[in-house]
Enzyme design. Sequence first.
Site, PDB file in Angstrom:
ATOM      1  N   CYS A   1       0.853  -1.179   0.000  1.00 39.90           N
ATOM      2  CA  CYS A   1       0.000   0.000   0.000  1.00 39.90           C
ATOM      3  C   CYS A   1       0.891   1.232   0.000  1.00 39.90           C
ATOM      4  CB  CYS A   1      -0.942   0.014   1.194  1.00 39.90           C
ATOM      5  SG  CYS A   1      -0.152   0.316   2.765  1.00 39.90           S
ATOM      6  N   ASP A   2       0.291   2.338  -0.284  1.00 40.74           N
ATOM      7  CA  ASP A   2       1.049   3.584  -0.295  1.00 40.74           C
ATOM      8  C   ASP A   2       0.564   4.525   0.800  1.00 40.74           C
ATOM      9  OD1 ASP A   2      -1.326   4.207  -1.501  1.00 40.74           O
ATOM     10  OD2 ASP A   2      -0.453   4.883  -3.377  1.00 40.74           O
TER      11      ASP A   2
END
Length: 146
Positions: A4-5
């Site tokens: 994920c970012d």
Amino acid sequence: MKICDFGFARHIEKKKVNDLSEYVTARWYRAPEILLSYKKYDIAVDMWSSGIILAELLKRSPIIRGTSTDDQMRGILQLVGSPEPSSISNVDFRNLISNFPAYPGRKFSVVFPSASPKCLDLLKKLLTIDPEKRITAEEALKHPFF
């Protein structure tokens, strides 16, 4: 593994094309289809990112340090090589790739000398330019490397 970012992550239903932004802050992990602003993308972008992460674990450093979107795309093509135009399934995506010079690519066994042949095979399948031909998560989990 979860990727994920931290703030920009979104759920994407399997094999469903969504109206998502092409802007991803972590340029070094962007899949070619995002770098080229190709509007149709799906969970294959995460498989690309997984390949980049695996490459970085093997190399023990960032593998492609693009300073711009075009520079990142050139770095990708220099590493994996330019695909034959006829090998790209989607005509629109093929046209976007053709805007870049052709690169022969580097031998993964030279770039990642400590990696096993099974690991290199998995890495090549994760870092496949054409997202429609990139290995899926289900296929990757069945790969002999694991």
